[in-house]
Every structure is written in C-alpha cells, then in structure tokens.
Design an enzyme around this catalytic site. Structure first.
Site, PDB file in Angstrom:
ATOM      1  N   LYS A  41     -39.000  68.317 -13.786  1.00 63.92           N
ATOM      2  CA  LYS A  41     -39.389  67.420 -12.686  1.00 63.92           C
ATOM      3  C   LYS A  41     -39.936  68.243 -11.522  1.00 63.92           C
ATOM      4  CE  LYS A  41     -34.548  67.437 -11.193  1.00 63.92           C
ATOM      5  NZ  LYS A  41     -33.285  66.687 -11.173  1.00 63.92           N
ATOM      6  N   TYR A 263     -42.952  84.597  18.276  1.00 64.68           N
ATOM      7  CA  TYR A 263     -42.819  83.353  19.050  1.00 64.68           C
ATOM      8  C   TYR A 263     -41.412  83.223  19.621  1.00 64.68           C
ATOM      9  CZ  TYR A 263     -47.166  81.216  17.293  1.00 64.68           C
ATOM     10  OH  TYR A 263     -48.460  80.920  17.016  1.00 64.68           O
ATOM     11  N   MET A 311     -46.294  80.382  10.968  1.00 65.13           N
ATOM     12  CA  MET A 311     -47.008  79.668   9.905  1.00 65.13           C
ATOM     13  C   MET A 311     -47.565  80.620   8.848  1.00 65.13           C
ATOM     14  SD  MET A 311     -50.209  77.027  10.244  1.00 65.13           S
ATOM     15  CE  MET A 311     -49.324  75.897  11.306  1.00 65.13           C
TER      16      MET A 311
HETATM   17  C1  LIG Z   1     -32.289  67.470 -11.628  1.00 68.23           C
HETATM   18  C2  LIG Z   1     -31.351  66.942 -12.659  1.00 68.23           C
HETATM   19  C3  LIG Z   1     -30.748  67.806 -13.580  1.00 68.23           C
HETATM   20  C4  LIG Z   1     -30.883  69.314 -13.509  1.00 68.23           C
HETATM   21  O1  LIG Z   1     -30.080  69.793 -12.460  1.00 68.23           O
HETATM   22  P1  LIG Z   1     -29.950  71.367 -12.188  1.00 68.23           P
HETATM   23  O2  LIG Z   1     -28.816  71.447 -11.246  1.00 68.23           O
HETATM   24  O3  LIG Z   1     -31.234  71.802 -11.594  1.00 68.23           O
HETATM   25  O4  LIG Z   1     -29.671  72.011 -13.478  1.00 68.23           O
HETATM   26  C5  LIG Z   1     -30.004  67.239 -14.600  1.00 68.23           C
HETATM   27  N1  LIG Z   1     -29.829  65.895 -14.691  1.00 68.23           N
HETATM   28  C6  LIG Z   1     -30.364  65.048 -13.790  1.00 68.23           C
HETATM   29  C7  LIG Z   1     -30.104  63.585 -13.918  1.00 68.23           C
HETATM   30  C8  LIG Z   1     -31.126  65.536 -12.734  1.00 68.23           C
HETATM   31  O5  LIG Z   1     -31.636  64.694 -11.847  1.00 68.23           O
END
Ligand SMILES: *Cc1c(COP(=O)(O)O)cnc(C)c1O
Length: 376
Positions: A41, A263, A311
């Site tokens: 994801k 800054y 930045m």
């Molecule tokens: C993001 C996610 C994972 C993976 O989590 P990590 O801590 O990055 O291993 C697993 N299951 C679900 C439902 C998630 O949303």
C-alpha cells in the site's frame, strides 16, 4: 587542486531490492509453512509499489495487499497473475471496478458485503473476498455486533468465495502488550465461527510475536522495507536496510564562536566549528522535526544535524571529522546502514513508516539488487 572526491552530484535514494527480498525470506523462514503476503500500500511504503512487488513476485510472493482501489488497478497491470487484496474493501460504488480488475476486496462491514454480492451476482468474474473482523483496532473491520449477526446468518455469505478471514493487531510493535493477547483470543473465537479461507492476523511485529500469531498468512509491511519489528524497544533489528538516502556536501564553512546557524538562529556555535551544508530538506521528505536532534553519517562516522532543517538544505557540524572527509562533494548518508531509518524517524518524533511514505519525489531514485530476470 585535487580531483573531485566523488561522482555523485545529486541527492539520491537507493532502494536495494535484494535486501527487500532478503527481508521477505527472513520472514518466510520464521513461519512453519504459512505464506507471506506483501503489503505494498501507499506505493510500496513510498519505495515504488511496482518495482517492489515485481521483485517479490520474482522471489515467489504471490499475494499482495494495497489500501486503495486505484493502487490495486495499477498493480494489476504490472502483475496479471497475482492475488491483489484491497484493504478499503468495497467503498460504495466501487464493486464493479474491483471485480473488473480481478481485485479481492477486504470486506469491512455487512454493508460492504451486500455491495460485493450485488457487484458479482451473476457475473463470471471471481467472487473472492476477504473478511476483516475488528478484534480491537477500532478502525476498520466488521464490528462485534455485525460479526454475531453474520455468524447467525451464513446465507449472507452465499455466492462469495471467502479467501481470507483476517484481523489487525493494534499494539503488536509493543512487546508484551496485553492488547495483542486479547486480540489473539478474540481472533481465535472469530476463526471458529468462520472457518473458510486463510486465517491472517499478523503484521510485521505480529510475525515476531511468535507462531501463535502466524495462522495461514502473515501480512508484513514495514519489516520488508527494513523497519524494525519493535522500534524503540532496544531489541536488535533482524531486517536488512533497504533504503539509503545520500547527498554530497555542497559547502563547508567555518563558524566562529557566537555565530548562529540557519533559520531562527536555533543553533549557536560555542567554539569554532566547521559546518557542512547538504542539499536535502523537508521538500525531500526529510522531517523538519529533525532540526538540532538528527544525525547523519560521513564515511560511517556520525555527525549531528545543527540548526533548522529547511526546505532544500540541512547543516551538519563536521568539526570532529578529518578535514579530508568533510569536503564539498563528500557523500553524506542521511538514511541507511549507518543511519537506521528507525533511529532517524525516532529522533524526529516519527516512525519509519512515515519517513518512507513521505520520501521526496525530488530525490533521484535508483533501484539496485534486481539482477535476476523475471520468470514468467
Ligand atoms: C498496513 C497493514 C499491515 C502491515 O503493517 P506493518 O506494521 O507495516 O507490517 C498489515 N495489515 C493491515 C490490515 C494493514 O493495514
């Protein structure tokens, strides 16, 4: 004048796909026969969902999870044979598009279930879906009252192939958290009532909580990308570093006692110092909260970030380094084997996941370690 010490002219992010695959195998080796589904994801935690998934596919990974429909569609184009699960499930109106792209929605409510049944009714497409039950995260997933209802009305699942029965741990990264044990008990009870499909509970940290948490399928994300299962716990990180961010020093200056850096003049030099300026800033995803607390490395030696992260630039105190090391053109590591991503994130009050997913698009990206041809 001596020759320039380096050929690297640009700030860059190097993504080591061999290390990624190595991490996949480390996780696989901990399982007694279960499978690993890769969480890709948010564009593969910022590192590029397609190159990441492609490398994992070549290593034998066949199951992937994304969050969004559009992420699933993009991945489908790259991996026509893979199982691609969509964690958002059936967002109203998206059923037909999920089905048309052969995506597996992770159902989070009875309403989503109804939407999916309608979308696949009478179609020749796959009817596969995962069922996500909430066992304590309190975020997504079929809640307890709907779980009871569904157990009493199995017909509601008619016409659907149940591919996964899953839940998600809220505190797995805190070793010994009682919440994990409570969620495990609840998930076992859920599994008794919904025995079809592959059972799946563990994220990265869950994998390292032990075999009781493994079930049929684990769903690591951050560990594949090199993040520690238990960041900040003092336990060693068994994963290999995947991302390295480096940039050349562009200027070195001498600051007299009393001068201030950057800054807001948040760093005052107390005795004569050498300050190196590096072309990476928050526009590259380097958190501004690293100001005055972050660490970088030159030739493997730690150097503190002094002054504000701006930045486009950060400033390092390189007084302790040999003059020969701290020169314009010398390479500074900001994230990598000498600057572990969990430590960089922790110093900035963040976590590795956030640092990865905000990695700047301005950085030159280079993928290494993908030398084997893709078997088809
Ligand atoms: C993001 C996610 C994972 C993976 O989590 P990590 O801590 O990055 O291993 C697993 N299951 C679900 C439902 C998630 O949303």
């Amino acid at each position: 004048m001596s020759a320039p010490p380096t050929v690297q002219a640009r700030p860059r992010a190097t993504i080591d796909l061999a290390a990624l695959v190595g991490n996949y195998r480390i996780i696989l080796d901990r399982l007694a026969g279960g499978a690993v589904a890769a969480m890709v994801k948010a564009d593969g935690y910022g590192l590029g969902a397609i190159p990441v998934a492609d490398a994992l596919w070549a290593a034998g990974c066949r199951r992937f999870f994304v969050a969004r429909l559009d992420e699933g569609i993009a991945l489908r184009a790259a991996l026509p044979e893979a199982e691609i699960n969509v964690l958002d499930g059936v967002v109203p109106g998206t059923g037909p598009e999920l089905a048309a792209n052969d995506l597996v929605p992770i159902i989070n409510s009875i309403a989503q279930l109804d939407e999916w049944r309608t979308a696949v009714a009478g179609s020749a497409r796959s009817t596969a879906a995962g069922l996500h039950f909430d066992s304590g995260m309190g975020r997504l997933g079929i809640p307890a009252d709907e779980t009871d209802w569904l157990a009493d009305h199995p017909d509601a699942l008619g016409g659907i192939e149940i591919r996964h029965v899953m839940s998600h741990l809220a505190s797995a990264d805190v070793p010994g958290s009682p919440q994990s044990a409570v969620q495990l008990e609840r998930f076992l009870a859920i599994r008794d009532r919904f025995p079809a499909g592959a059972a799946s509970l563990a994220n990265s940290a869950g994998v390292f909580l032990g075999p009781a948490y493994h079930f049929d399928l684990v769903r690591p994300g951050i560990s594949l990308y090199g993040g520690a299962p238990f960041p900040g716990s003092g336990r060693p990180n068994p994963m290999q570093s995947v991302l390295t961010v480096e940039a050349p020093i562009i200027q070195v200056r001498t600051a007299a006692a009393g001068e201030t850096i950057g800054y807001g003049a948040t760093h005052r030099v107390t005795s004569p110092a050498r300050i190196a300026t590096v072309p990476v800033g928050y526009a590259d995803g380097f958190l501004r909260s690293s100001s005055n607390v972050g660490l970088a490395a030159v030739a493997g030696r730690p150097v503190p970030i002094v002054g504000r992260v701006s930045m486009d630039l950060i400033t390092l105190d390189v007084t302790e380094l040999d003059d020969g090391l701290a020169q314009p053109g010398a390479i500074v590591e900001l994230i990598g084997p000498n600057c572990p991503i969990d430590e960089v994130a922790g110093r900035a009050g963040s976590i590795a996941n956030e640092l990865l997913t905000i990695l700047g698009r301005r950085l030159e990206r280079r993928y290494v370690g993908r030398d084997r041809p893709r078997p088809d």
